[in-house]
Each structure stands twice: as C-alpha cells, then as structure tokens.
Design a protein around this motif. Structure first.
Motif, PDB file in Angstrom:
ATOM      1  N   ASP A  58       0.946  -1.281   0.002  1.00  0.00           N
ATOM      2  CA  ASP A  58       0.000  -0.025  -0.159  1.00  0.00           C
ATOM      3  C   ASP A  58       0.947   1.099  -0.073  1.00  0.00           C
ATOM      4  O   ASP A  58       1.955   1.138   0.096  1.00  0.00           O
ATOM      5  CB  ASP A  58      -1.084  -0.010   1.232  1.00  0.00           C
ATOM      6  CG  ASP A  58      -0.261  -0.053   2.624  1.00  0.00           C
ATOM      7  OD1 ASP A  58       0.801   0.501   2.697  1.00  0.00           O
ATOM      8  OD2 ASP A  58      -0.860  -0.444   3.645  1.00  0.00           O
ATOM      9  N   LEU A  59       0.517   2.446  -0.214  1.00  0.00           N
ATOM     10  CA  LEU A  59       0.968   3.629  -0.075  1.00  0.00           C
ATOM     11  C   LEU A  59       1.985   4.152   1.034  1.00  0.00           C
ATOM     12  O   LEU A  59       2.774   4.639   0.896  1.00  0.00           O
ATOM     13  CB  LEU A  59       0.006   4.799  -0.356  1.00  0.00           C
ATOM     14  CG  LEU A  59      -0.824   4.644  -1.723  1.00  0.00           C
ATOM     15  CD1 LEU A  59      -1.647   5.737  -1.834  1.00  0.00           C
ATOM     16  CD2 LEU A  59       0.231   4.416  -3.015  1.00  0.00           C
ATOM     17  N   VAL A  60       1.551   3.409   2.330  1.00  0.00           N
ATOM     18  CA  VAL A  60       2.311   3.604   3.410  1.00  0.00           C
ATOM     19  C   VAL A  60       3.414   2.807   3.471  1.00  0.00           C
ATOM     20  O   VAL A  60       4.559   2.878   4.300  1.00  0.00           O
ATOM     21  CB  VAL A  60       1.600   3.440   4.868  1.00  0.00           C
ATOM     22  CG1 VAL A  60       2.151   3.697   5.954  1.00  0.00           C
ATOM     23  CG2 VAL A  60       0.126   4.345   4.717  1.00  0.00           C
ATOM     24  N   GLY A  61       3.524   1.724   2.638  1.00  0.00           N
ATOM     25  CA  GLY A  61       4.722   0.718   2.839  1.00  0.00           C
ATOM     26  C   GLY A  61       4.192  -0.616   3.272  1.00  0.00           C
ATOM     27  O   GLY A  61       5.204  -1.615   3.446  1.00  0.00           O
ATOM     28  N   ASN A  62       2.913  -0.831   3.629  1.00  0.00           N
ATOM     29  CA  ASN A  62       2.618  -2.375   4.104  1.00  0.00           C
ATOM     30  C   ASN A  62       2.582  -3.256   2.920  1.00  0.00           C
ATOM     31  O   ASN A  62       2.161  -2.829   2.025  1.00  0.00           O
ATOM     32  CB  ASN A  62       1.228  -2.035   4.924  1.00  0.00           C
ATOM     33  CG  ASN A  62       1.168  -1.381   5.969  1.00  0.00           C
ATOM     34  OD1 ASN A  62       2.149  -1.377   6.948  1.00  0.00           O
ATOM     35  ND2 ASN A  62       0.307   0.001   6.080  1.00  0.00           N
TER      36      ASN A  62
END
Length: 326
Positions: free
Chosen positions: A4-8
């Motif tokens: 995802d965009l957060v890095g998950n």
C-alpha cells in the motif's frame, strides 16, 4: 510485490475468491470409433426404405455436428460424446457404397477437427435399389429332339440372374421343383409325367429377390432358344389304302407295282413297311406317305398283305403296327 502507499506489504495472490477458472485447450477433438450399419436383414446392404445408422464417439464433448449420408442430411441424436446419425434411403439415392460426412466437429473451446468420411472398423453399407433381372432363361428336354418331351423325359430350365439372388421358387408344368446352383446361375429339372398338359411346357420362376431384398416380377417365358412341347399321344394312321398299277387296281400280276398310301395325323419319322412279306420302299412324309413294292414270281397268291411298323412321332411316341386298310 503487493504494497500500500504507507509501505505495508501483502502476500502474493495465486487463487480466485469466487471459484472461477479458465482452462486452456489447444487440442482438436478426435472421432473414434466410427461405424455404419443398415437395418436390412443383411446389415451391410440397404434397399429403398431401409434405415442407415452411423454411430461415432468423440474423445471429448463436442457441439452437435452436421452429418450427411448419401448426400442428404441425417438426423442426429446423442451427445456430448456418443452420437448416432440416421437416414432412410430413398428412390434415386446413388447405388453403391454408402458415403457419409461428419462435419462441424468442434469442442467447447472452439478447436475444430477435419471432416470424417470413413469408418474406423471396416464396416460399410452398399445401397441397391435395382431389382434383379434374369438375363438368360432357356428350357430343353433330354429327348433326342430337345424341343420335344414325352413321359419320362427330363425337362431342364436354366436361368442366370444379373446379380446374386436368394433361392427362387420354380414350377414346371404346374409342379414345384427345387432349383440348384446359385447365387446367380441356376437350373431346375422336372421329369415329365403321364397326364401332364400337352403342348408348350409352362414354367414360372417367382420369389426373385436380390441380397438387398429388391424383388423382380415372375418370369414365365424364355429369352433364348426354343420352347419344349410335351406330347404323350401316339400318332394315328388314317386313311390307309392299297392299290395296284394293273388295269384293274384291285388285281396284280408279276411285275405290277403295289402302292400302300397312308396318312398320319402328325409328323412322324420314316416308318418301315412290308408288302407281301417283302420290304417296301417308303416315300413321302412327314404326314403323307406311300409304300411301294413290285410283285415277284415267288410272292404268295391271294390277298396282298402289308404291314407298317416303327410308327413314331417326332417326340418319340410310338403307335401299333398297321396291317389293314381303312
């Protein structure tokens, strides 16, 4: 690589969540075995009105194919792998080996196979709509004259068919006889009997059926040669007269010629005659005859005797000797 965009990050995905799937198929269907048969008593033959059935199996499910038999559309049943196609033969269908075509062979993926036009098990059907023909029919007698018959003579009916046929039914002079030979060349023998109808010998050949079941009309006449005439009646001799070339024809002396004149009611072979006990010269025929003899010094005096013997018609019937005038 799902992030995802957060890095998950998430685990890789390799399966659907709704049970859907896609199958890849690049192989065309095959048709085997393929067999053909007729509902005729001989399933390798067909006549008009017989049903020809083509059975075939595909190695996978296929859409309903198109089938023609003898060039006409067949009725198809079965599926998705076991199929049959039927066709009722019609007048005008091509005689000979029955042709068929299975086309439009397509599996659910759309792979198509080539047309199928041959069986896989050597089965075949031959269509025949032509009735057999007796090409040659002849009749003869065992008599010295093969066109004549008397009681005891064997009459032989010989016939040949244009194709193989079943054993036909034969009568000669109204009597059943068993033909021999076949399947295309036949003979039937009958021994003439006293009491048979005199005249041209009659016969009938019926039940003329080829191997496919096509029937021909009865045959009652010959196609070659001569008929046979049955005759059981001996010839008769009448009138019979005798005369001399003497000035008085009822008298004779040495050197006079005696003539016996006689007529048969039918043609006869040359008979034998004696006059005054000596061989006479027989002239004429086949129905009007004379027997002549010149009187000699040693002939007995008195009423001149004569005898006509070996009186036989052309069929071989014999009459009694004739020794008196009529």
């Amino acid at each position: 690589g799902i992030k995802d965009l957060v890095g998950n990050t998430a685990a890789d995905v390799s399966s659907v969540t709704d049970a859907s799937s896609v199958a890849f198929d690049k192989t065309a269907p095959t048709i085997s075995p393929v067999s053909i048969a007729s509902n005729n008593s001989d399933n390798t033959l067909a006549k008009i009105g017989d049903i020809i059935t083509l059975t075939f199996t595909s190695n996978e499910s296929i859409s309903t194919p198109t089938v023609t038999i003898l060039g006409s559309s067949a009725s198809i049943t079965g599926g998705p792998t076991s199929w049959s196609a039927t066709y009722t033969t019609q007048s005008g269908d091509a005689d000979g080996l029955v042709a068929f075509t299975i086309s439009g062979i397509s599996d659910p993926s759309g792979n198509t196979a080539g047309n199928v036009t041959a069986t896989t098990d050597t089965t075949s059907v031959t269509f025949d709509e032509i009735a057999p023909v007796l090409d040659t029919v002849s009749i003869a007698s065992s008599n010295t004259d093969t066109t004549k018959a008397v009681p005891g003579d064997v009459i032989t009916l010989a016939f040949a068919s244009s194709e193989d046929i079943e054993v036909p039914t034969v009568t000669i002079q109204g009597n059943s006889v068993t033909p021999t030979g076949g399947p295309s060349s036949w003979t039937a023998n009958y021994t003439a009997q006293a009491g048979d109808t005199e005249g041209t010998v009659t016969f009938n050949i019926s039940g003329i059926v080829d191997m496919a079941g096509n029937t021909a009309s009865d045959v009652t006449s010959i196609t070659t040669g001569s008929n046979v005439t049955f005759d059981e009646t001996p010839p008769t001799i009448s009138p019979v007269s005798i005369a001399s070339n003497n000035a008085d024809p009822s008298k004779s002396k040495v050197g006079d010629k005696i003539t016996v004149s006689f007529t048969s009611n039918e043609s006869i072979a040359t008979p034998t005659a004696t006059i005054s006990g000596s061989a006479a010269t027989v002239l004429g025929g086949p129905t009007a005859w004379t027997a002549e003899y010149t009187m000699g010094s040693g002939d007995p005096e008195g009423t001149v005797t004569f005898n006509i013997t070996l009186i036989e018609d052309l069929a071989g019937n014999t009459a009694s000797d004739v020794s008196s005038v009529t």
